[in-house]
Design a protein around this motif. Structure first.
Motif, PDB file in Angstrom:
ATOM      1  N   ILE A 130       0.838  -1.186   0.000  1.00  0.00           N
ATOM      2  CA  ILE A 130       0.000   0.000   0.000  1.00  0.00           C
ATOM      3  C   ILE A 130       0.880   1.245   0.000  1.00  0.00           C
ATOM      4  O   ILE A 130       2.009   1.217   0.490  1.00  0.00           O
ATOM      5  N   GLY A 131       0.357   2.297  -0.550  1.00  0.00           N
ATOM      6  CA  GLY A 131       1.012   3.601  -0.505  1.00  0.00           C
ATOM      7  C   GLY A 131       0.142   4.524   0.323  1.00  0.00           C
ATOM      8  O   GLY A 131      -1.081   4.506   0.207  1.00  0.00           O
ATOM      9  N   ILE A 132       0.774   5.325   1.174  1.00  0.00           N
ATOM     10  CA  ILE A 132       0.035   6.241   2.034  1.00  0.00           C
ATOM     11  C   ILE A 132       0.511   7.657   1.753  1.00  0.00           C
ATOM     12  O   ILE A 132       1.695   7.950   1.868  1.00  0.00           O
ATOM     13  N   ASP A 133      -0.415   8.509   1.389  1.00  0.00           N
ATOM     14  CA  ASP A 133      -0.120   9.920   1.169  1.00  0.00           C
ATOM     15  C   ASP A 133      -0.818  10.693   2.282  1.00  0.00           C
ATOM     16  O   ASP A 133      -2.050  10.704   2.352  1.00  0.00           O
ATOM     17  N   ALA A 134      -0.012  11.288   3.175  1.00  0.00           N
ATOM     18  CA  ALA A 134      -0.561  12.006   4.324  1.00  0.00           C
ATOM     19  C   ALA A 134       0.300  13.226   4.609  1.00  0.00           C
ATOM     20  O   ALA A 134       1.473  13.275   4.216  1.00  0.00           O
ATOM     21  N   PRO A 135      -0.253  14.208   5.306  1.00  0.00           N
ATOM     22  CA  PRO A 135       0.538  15.381   5.678  1.00  0.00           C
ATOM     23  C   PRO A 135       1.730  14.989   6.545  1.00  0.00           C
ATOM     24  O   PRO A 135       1.698  13.965   7.241  1.00  0.00           O
ATOM     25  N   LYS A 136       2.767  15.810   6.520  1.00  0.00           N
ATOM     26  CA  LYS A 136       3.999  15.528   7.274  1.00  0.00           C
ATOM     27  C   LYS A 136       3.749  15.394   8.775  1.00  0.00           C
ATOM     28  O   LYS A 136       4.451  14.652   9.452  1.00  0.00           O
ATOM     29  N   HIS A 137       2.757  16.102   9.311  1.00  0.00           N
ATOM     30  CA  HIS A 137       2.526  16.079  10.760  1.00  0.00           C
ATOM     31  C   HIS A 137       1.831  14.793  11.235  1.00  0.00           C
ATOM     32  O   HIS A 137       1.703  14.571  12.426  1.00  0.00           O
ATOM     33  N   VAL A 138       1.414  13.946  10.310  1.00  0.00           N
ATOM     34  CA  VAL A 138       0.754  12.688  10.675  1.00  0.00           C
ATOM     35  C   VAL A 138       1.807  11.593  10.778  1.00  0.00           C
ATOM     36  O   VAL A 138       2.505  11.297   9.801  1.00  0.00           O
ATOM     37  N   ASP A 139       1.934  11.008  11.973  1.00  0.00           N
ATOM     38  CA  ASP A 139       2.867   9.896  12.166  1.00  0.00           C
ATOM     39  C   ASP A 139       2.252   8.621  11.607  1.00  0.00           C
ATOM     40  O   ASP A 139       1.073   8.332  11.846  1.00  0.00           O
ATOM     41  N   ILE A 140       3.053   7.851  10.877  1.00  0.00           N
ATOM     42  CA  ILE A 140       2.591   6.586  10.312  1.00  0.00           C
ATOM     43  C   ILE A 140       3.585   5.507  10.737  1.00  0.00           C
ATOM     44  O   ILE A 140       4.783   5.623  10.466  1.00  0.00           O
ATOM     45  N   HIS A 141       3.092   4.500  11.444  1.00  0.00           N
ATOM     46  CA  HIS A 141       3.936   3.407  11.925  1.00  0.00           C
ATOM     47  C   HIS A 141       3.227   2.078  11.670  1.00  0.00           C
ATOM     48  O   HIS A 141       1.995   2.013  11.694  1.00  0.00           O
ATOM     49  N   ARG A 142       3.998   1.024  11.494  1.00  0.00           N
ATOM     50  CA  ARG A 142       3.409  -0.313  11.527  1.00  0.00           C
ATOM     51  C   ARG A 142       2.898  -0.539  12.940  1.00  0.00           C
ATOM     52  O   ARG A 142       3.443   0.005  13.903  1.00  0.00           O
ATOM     53  N   LYS A 143       1.840  -1.317  13.094  1.00  0.00           N
ATOM     54  CA  LYS A 143       1.215  -1.478  14.406  1.00  0.00           C
ATOM     55  C   LYS A 143       2.181  -2.011  15.447  1.00  0.00           C
ATOM     56  O   LYS A 143       2.213  -1.542  16.588  1.00  0.00           O
ATOM     57  N   GLU A 144       3.013  -2.984  15.080  1.00  0.00           N
ATOM     58  CA  GLU A 144       3.933  -3.558  16.068  1.00  0.00           C
ATOM     59  C   GLU A 144       4.945  -2.511  16.556  1.00  0.00           C
ATOM     60  O   GLU A 144       5.339  -2.506  17.723  1.00  0.00           O
ATOM     61  N   ILE A 145       5.335  -1.607  15.671  1.00  0.00           N
ATOM     62  CA  ILE A 145       6.249  -0.529  16.066  1.00  0.00           C
ATOM     63  C   ILE A 145       5.509   0.482  16.940  1.00  0.00           C
ATOM     64  O   ILE A 145       6.040   0.971  17.941  1.00  0.00           O
ATOM     65  N   ILE A 192       3.027  -0.063  18.963  1.00  0.00           N
ATOM     66  CA  ILE A 192       2.882  -0.656  20.297  1.00  0.00           C
ATOM     67  C   ILE A 192       4.205  -0.588  21.049  1.00  0.00           C
ATOM     68  O   ILE A 192       4.248  -0.254  22.234  1.00  0.00           O
ATOM     69  N   GLN A 193       5.297  -0.883  20.373  1.00  0.00           N
ATOM     70  CA  GLN A 193       6.625  -0.824  21.000  1.00  0.00           C
ATOM     71  C   GLN A 193       6.941   0.598  21.479  1.00  0.00           C
ATOM     72  O   GLN A 193       7.461   0.788  22.576  1.00  0.00           O
ATOM     73  N   ILE A 194       6.620   1.597  20.675  1.00  0.00           N
ATOM     74  CA  ILE A 194       6.849   2.993  21.064  1.00  0.00           C
ATOM     75  C   ILE A 194       6.023   3.328  22.306  1.00  0.00           C
ATOM     76  O   ILE A 194       6.512   3.958  23.245  1.00  0.00           O
ATOM     77  N   GLY A 195       4.768   2.902  22.328  1.00  0.00           N
ATOM     78  CA  GLY A 195       3.905   3.140  23.490  1.00  0.00           C
ATOM     79  C   GLY A 195       4.460   2.503  24.746  1.00  0.00           C
ATOM     80  O   GLY A 195       4.468   3.120  25.821  1.00  0.00           O
ATOM     81  N   ASP A 196       4.932   1.266  24.628  1.00  0.00           N
ATOM     82  CA  ASP A 196       5.514   0.568  25.782  1.00  0.00           C
ATOM     83  C   ASP A 196       6.757   1.292  26.289  1.00  0.00           C
ATOM     84  O   ASP A 196       6.944   1.452  27.504  1.00  0.00           O
ATOM     85  N   GLU A 197       7.602   1.744  25.377  1.00  0.00           N
ATOM     86  CA  GLU A 197       8.813   2.469  25.776  1.00  0.00           C
ATOM     87  C   GLU A 197       8.470   3.806  26.428  1.00  0.00           C
ATOM     88  O   GLU A 197       9.112   4.215  27.389  1.00  0.00           O
ATOM     89  N   ASN A 198       7.438   4.480  25.919  1.00  0.00           N
ATOM     90  CA  ASN A 198       7.011   5.741  26.524  1.00  0.00           C
ATOM     91  C   ASN A 198       6.482   5.528  27.940  1.00  0.00           C
ATOM     92  O   ASN A 198       6.761   6.323  28.841  1.00  0.00           O
ATOM     93  N   LYS A 199       5.720   4.457  28.149  1.00  0.00           N
ATOM     94  CA  LYS A 199       5.220   4.149  29.497  1.00  0.00           C
ATOM     95  C   LYS A 199       6.379   3.871  30.441  1.00  0.00           C
ATOM     96  O   LYS A 199       6.397   4.327  31.585  1.00  0.00           O
ATOM     97  N   SER A 200       7.353   3.122  29.969  1.00  0.00           N
ATOM     98  CA  SER A 200       8.523   2.799  30.786  1.00  0.00           C
ATOM     99  C   SER A 200       9.305   4.061  31.130  1.00  0.00           C
ATOM    100  O   SER A 200       9.715   4.256  32.275  1.00  0.00           O
ATOM    101  N   ALA A 201       9.502   4.929  30.152  1.00  0.00           N
ATOM    102  CA  ALA A 201      10.234   6.176  30.392  1.00  0.00           C
ATOM    103  C   ALA A 201       9.464   7.072  31.349  1.00  0.00           C
ATOM    104  O   ALA A 201      10.054   7.719  32.220  1.00  0.00           O
ATOM    105  N   SER A 202       8.147   7.099  31.221  1.00  0.00           N
ATOM    106  CA  SER A 202       7.317   7.912  32.110  1.00  0.00           C
ATOM    107  C   SER A 202       7.435   7.421  33.550  1.00  0.00           C
ATOM    108  O   SER A 202       7.535   8.221  34.475  1.00  0.00           O
TER     109      SER A 202
END
Length: 74
Positions: free
Chosen positions: A32-47, A49-59
């Motif tokens: 798939i190709g995704i065309d979105a504004p620069k301010h919209v973050d686009i990640h694979r779901k597994e990534i 979730i990993q970012i969320g887990d790391e943010n919780k740990s850092a918090s």
């Protein structure tokens, strides 16, 4: 969950400014190709979730540090 059927070259819109295009289909793999504004973050779901887990740990680490900094006056 909304399920749509699309063929290669066809697209769908999310809101007014995000377009998802089916680039190719080969066996059980879809590109798939995704065309979105620069301010919209686009990640694979597994990534995502990993970012969320790391943010919780850092918090939690910051909260623990804040507790340590509240030392009694001398």
């Amino acid at each position: 969950m909304l399920v749509l059927t699309r063929k290669p070259g066809e697209a769908l819109m999310i809101g007014d400014d995000i377009e998802i295009t089916i680039v190719s289909v080969s066996g059980d793999q879809i590109k798939i190709g995704i065309d979105a504004p620069k301010h919209v973050d686009i990640h694979r779901k597994e990534i995502y979730i990993q970012i969320g887990d790391e943010n919780k740990s850092a918090s939690a680490s910051v909260e623990n540090l804040a507790g340590l900094l509240k030392l009694p006056p001398k």
